[in-house]
Design a protein around this motif. Sequence first.
Motif, PDB file in Angstrom:
ATOM      1  N   PHE A  12      44.040  37.381  48.805  1.00  0.00           N
ATOM      2  CA  PHE A  12      44.620  37.289  47.464  1.00  0.00           C
ATOM      3  C   PHE A  12      44.372  35.918  46.826  1.00  0.00           C
ATOM      4  O   PHE A  12      45.090  35.503  45.930  1.00  0.00           O
ATOM      5  CB  PHE A  12      46.119  37.627  47.516  1.00  0.00           C
ATOM      6  CG  PHE A  12      46.357  39.096  47.713  1.00  0.00           C
ATOM      7  CD1 PHE A  12      46.620  39.932  46.641  1.00  0.00           C
ATOM      8  CD2 PHE A  12      46.246  39.661  48.973  1.00  0.00           C
ATOM      9  CE1 PHE A  12      46.802  41.295  46.822  1.00  0.00           C
ATOM     10  CE2 PHE A  12      46.426  41.022  49.169  1.00  0.00           C
ATOM     11  CZ  PHE A  12      46.699  41.839  48.092  1.00  0.00           C
ATOM     12  N   LYS A  14      41.827  34.992  44.949  1.00  0.00           N
ATOM     13  CA  LYS A  14      41.358  35.106  43.554  1.00  0.00           C
ATOM     14  C   LYS A  14      42.538  35.325  42.604  1.00  0.00           C
ATOM     15  O   LYS A  14      42.571  34.800  41.487  1.00  0.00           O
ATOM     16  CB  LYS A  14      40.398  36.296  43.418  1.00  0.00           C
ATOM     17  CG  LYS A  14      38.965  35.927  43.752  1.00  0.00           C
ATOM     18  CD  LYS A  14      37.982  36.914  43.170  1.00  0.00           C
ATOM     19  CE  LYS A  14      38.362  38.327  43.492  1.00  0.00           C
ATOM     20  NZ  LYS A  14      37.345  39.273  43.785  1.00  0.00           N
ATOM     21  N   GLU A  15      43.518  36.102  43.068  1.00  0.00           N
ATOM     22  CA  GLU A  15      44.696  36.357  42.231  1.00  0.00           C
ATOM     23  C   GLU A  15      45.477  35.061  42.020  1.00  0.00           C
ATOM     24  O   GLU A  15      46.008  34.803  40.949  1.00  0.00           O
ATOM     25  CB  GLU A  15      45.600  37.412  42.885  1.00  0.00           C
ATOM     26  CG  GLU A  15      45.098  38.837  42.780  1.00  0.00           C
ATOM     27  CD  GLU A  15      43.866  39.141  43.624  1.00  0.00           C
ATOM     28  OE1 GLU A  15      43.568  38.369  44.558  1.00  0.00           O
ATOM     29  OE2 GLU A  15      43.215  40.155  43.345  1.00  0.00           O
ATOM     30  N   CYS A  16      45.549  34.228  43.074  1.00  0.00           N
ATOM     31  CA  CYS A  16      46.252  32.939  42.932  1.00  0.00           C
ATOM     32  C   CYS A  16      45.546  32.067  41.904  1.00  0.00           C
ATOM     33  O   CYS A  16      46.196  31.409  41.082  1.00  0.00           O
ATOM     34  CB  CYS A  16      46.302  32.199  44.271  1.00  0.00           C
ATOM     35  SG  CYS A  16      47.531  32.879  45.363  1.00  0.00           S
ATOM     36  N   PHE A  65      51.556  35.798  43.329  1.00  0.00           N
ATOM     37  CA  PHE A  65      50.875  35.958  44.612  1.00  0.00           C
ATOM     38  C   PHE A  65      50.963  34.708  45.494  1.00  0.00           C
ATOM     39  O   PHE A  65      50.543  34.731  46.645  1.00  0.00           O
ATOM     40  CB  PHE A  65      49.409  36.334  44.390  1.00  0.00           C
ATOM     41  CG  PHE A  65      49.253  37.673  43.742  1.00  0.00           C
ATOM     42  CD1 PHE A  65      49.228  38.829  44.505  1.00  0.00           C
ATOM     43  CD2 PHE A  65      49.174  37.791  42.364  1.00  0.00           C
ATOM     44  CE1 PHE A  65      49.112  40.072  43.911  1.00  0.00           C
ATOM     45  CE2 PHE A  65      49.054  39.036  41.763  1.00  0.00           C
ATOM     46  CZ  PHE A  65      49.026  40.178  42.530  1.00  0.00           C
ATOM     47  N   SER A 305      41.735  45.032  40.054  1.00  0.00           N
ATOM     48  CA  SER A 305      42.319  44.235  38.966  1.00  0.00           C
ATOM     49  C   SER A 305      43.795  43.984  39.243  1.00  0.00           C
ATOM     50  O   SER A 305      44.649  44.338  38.455  1.00  0.00           O
ATOM     51  CB  SER A 305      42.151  44.983  37.654  1.00  0.00           C
ATOM     52  OG  SER A 305      42.675  46.294  37.811  1.00  0.00           O
ATOM     53  N   ARG A 306      44.052  43.362  40.374  1.00  0.00           N
ATOM     54  CA  ARG A 306      45.448  43.238  40.796  1.00  0.00           C
ATOM     55  C   ARG A 306      46.244  42.315  39.880  1.00  0.00           C
ATOM     56  O   ARG A 306      47.374  42.612  39.518  1.00  0.00           O
ATOM     57  CB  ARG A 306      45.504  42.771  42.256  1.00  0.00           C
ATOM     58  CG  ARG A 306      44.899  43.836  43.164  1.00  0.00           C
ATOM     59  CD  ARG A 306      44.969  43.498  44.626  1.00  0.00           C
ATOM     60  NE  ARG A 306      44.164  42.388  45.016  1.00  0.00           N
ATOM     61  CZ  ARG A 306      43.651  42.227  46.234  1.00  0.00           C
ATOM     62  NH1 ARG A 306      43.858  43.127  47.165  1.00  0.00           N
ATOM     63  NH2 ARG A 306      42.959  41.161  46.532  1.00  0.00           N
ATOM     64  N   TRP A 307      45.647  41.178  39.516  1.00  0.00           N
ATOM     65  CA  TRP A 307      46.364  40.244  38.644  1.00  0.00           C
ATOM     66  C   TRP A 307      46.563  40.860  37.265  1.00  0.00           C
ATOM     67  O   TRP A 307      47.663  40.829  36.695  1.00  0.00           O
ATOM     68  CB  TRP A 307      45.605  38.912  38.543  1.00  0.00           C
ATOM     69  CG  TRP A 307      46.178  37.972  37.539  1.00  0.00           C
ATOM     70  CD1 TRP A 307      45.594  37.541  36.374  1.00  0.00           C
ATOM     71  CD2 TRP A 307      47.468  37.334  37.584  1.00  0.00           C
ATOM     72  NE1 TRP A 307      46.427  36.699  35.699  1.00  0.00           N
ATOM     73  CE2 TRP A 307      47.585  36.552  36.422  1.00  0.00           C
ATOM     74  CE3 TRP A 307      48.536  37.375  38.489  1.00  0.00           C
ATOM     75  CZ2 TRP A 307      48.727  35.790  36.140  1.00  0.00           C
ATOM     76  CZ3 TRP A 307      49.675  36.624  38.201  1.00  0.00           C
ATOM     77  CH2 TRP A 307      49.760  35.842  37.054  1.00  0.00           C
ATOM     78  N   GLN A 334      54.633  38.742  45.407  1.00  0.00           N
ATOM     79  CA  GLN A 334      54.074  39.442  46.548  1.00  0.00           C
ATOM     80  C   GLN A 334      54.813  38.908  47.765  1.00  0.00           C
ATOM     81  O   GLN A 334      54.673  37.729  48.127  1.00  0.00           O
ATOM     82  CB  GLN A 334      52.573  39.185  46.697  1.00  0.00           C
ATOM     83  CG  GLN A 334      51.998  40.031  47.818  1.00  0.00           C
ATOM     84  CD  GLN A 334      50.520  39.824  48.021  1.00  0.00           C
ATOM     85  OE1 GLN A 334      50.026  38.708  47.927  1.00  0.00           O
ATOM     86  NE2 GLN A 334      49.812  40.898  48.305  1.00  0.00           N
TER      87      GLN A 334
END
Length: 354
Positions: A12, A14-16, A65, A305-307, A334
């Motif tokens: 995770f 990339k989301e951060c 995240f 596309s979680r973020w 999360q």
Amino acid sequence: MQTLLTPCRPGFEKECIAALADACARRGLSGFGRAEPDSGYARFELHGADAREVVRSLSLDELIFARDVYAASAPIAIAPPDRLAPVRPHLAALGPVRDVQVGAPDTNDGRELATLVRQLEKPLRAALADARVRIGEANPGRCVLFLADGATAYLCLGAARQAPPWPFGVPRLRLLREAPSRSALKLEEAWHLFIPREDWGNMLVPGRTAVDLGAAPGGWTWQMARRGMRVEAIDNGPLAPVVGDDPLVTHHRADGFTWQPKRPVDWLVCDMVEKPSRVNALVARWLTRRWCRQAIFNLKLPMKSRWAEAQQDLGRLREELDGAGLQYEMHARQLYHDREEITVYVRVTGRHAE
Ligand SMILES: C[S@@+](CC[C@H](N)C(=O)[O-])C[C@H]1O[C@@H](n2cnc3c(N)ncnc32)[C@H](O)[C@@H]1O
């Protein structure tokens, strides 16, 4: 310090970075992210801003995240016999801190550093004392030595105000043998994270009522019933006997999207594996119709596309609650026990005057 560093669930990163970029943009700041895939942490290099100031204004809720967030030094090469030697010159600049932690990423490689992590804690405290860094409950900072690997460390400063309840966001919760599922730990972690300890005696006690949508096999229902709460458990699937036989639990074999309560309840919890936008809209309906006073629910996020999905869903929920004139408190994270999902907590606190 010009770097922000966030430990996170491996995968995770990339989301951060997306979250840090958005949070910085809201403050008129820019920068760029750096992360190795699956490394369990992400960095964000700020353009012309002091990360120590930025970190004080950030909240873990806007990062979702991130398990924690720090201002970090540039990477420091460490080597035996005295791994702290290159760290010492940087300690005095930290200012007074509340506590001292040494940690590593939540990865297999990171866990292999557990012995080194333990070995460094005491000498780091001693080094801080030598550098005349004061350590005390009321101080604003947190000193963190983050070991990216056995040869690289980041000296970090966190804000005491936003410390997660457990170091590096990794909870120490024990799953009791009678728990119907590991999911039980998710709800317990959510309570620790979102409900102030002083409110537990009012919110999580006998007499409180709850609905659990997607309850089977019953981990969340079990958590609530063992606190004496009366639970209506909605699921077409079977409940484990430990909850199914509990007189505090009523099992309704029904569709969680259409089932309605006879009277308002204190809690709605929902762990249905469904499209996040659908679950989000369902919880918005419960809250705006005042069928529940507070809700804890999971949004299972799509890989790609979680973020973006999390932002969109939480934005829509805010719009719905605002549109209904509600005052509310909302947090999203999360959790350690969450996989491809986030957990959201909403509590309605009142209604805006007409
Ligand atoms: C991840 S499990 C829930 C685990 C549960 N929180 C626990 O602690 O044991 C998801 C559950 O949601 C239920 N579910 C999915 N869609 C549903 C629906 N439309 N109505 C009711 N239950 C549903 C499934 O049957 C499944 O038991």
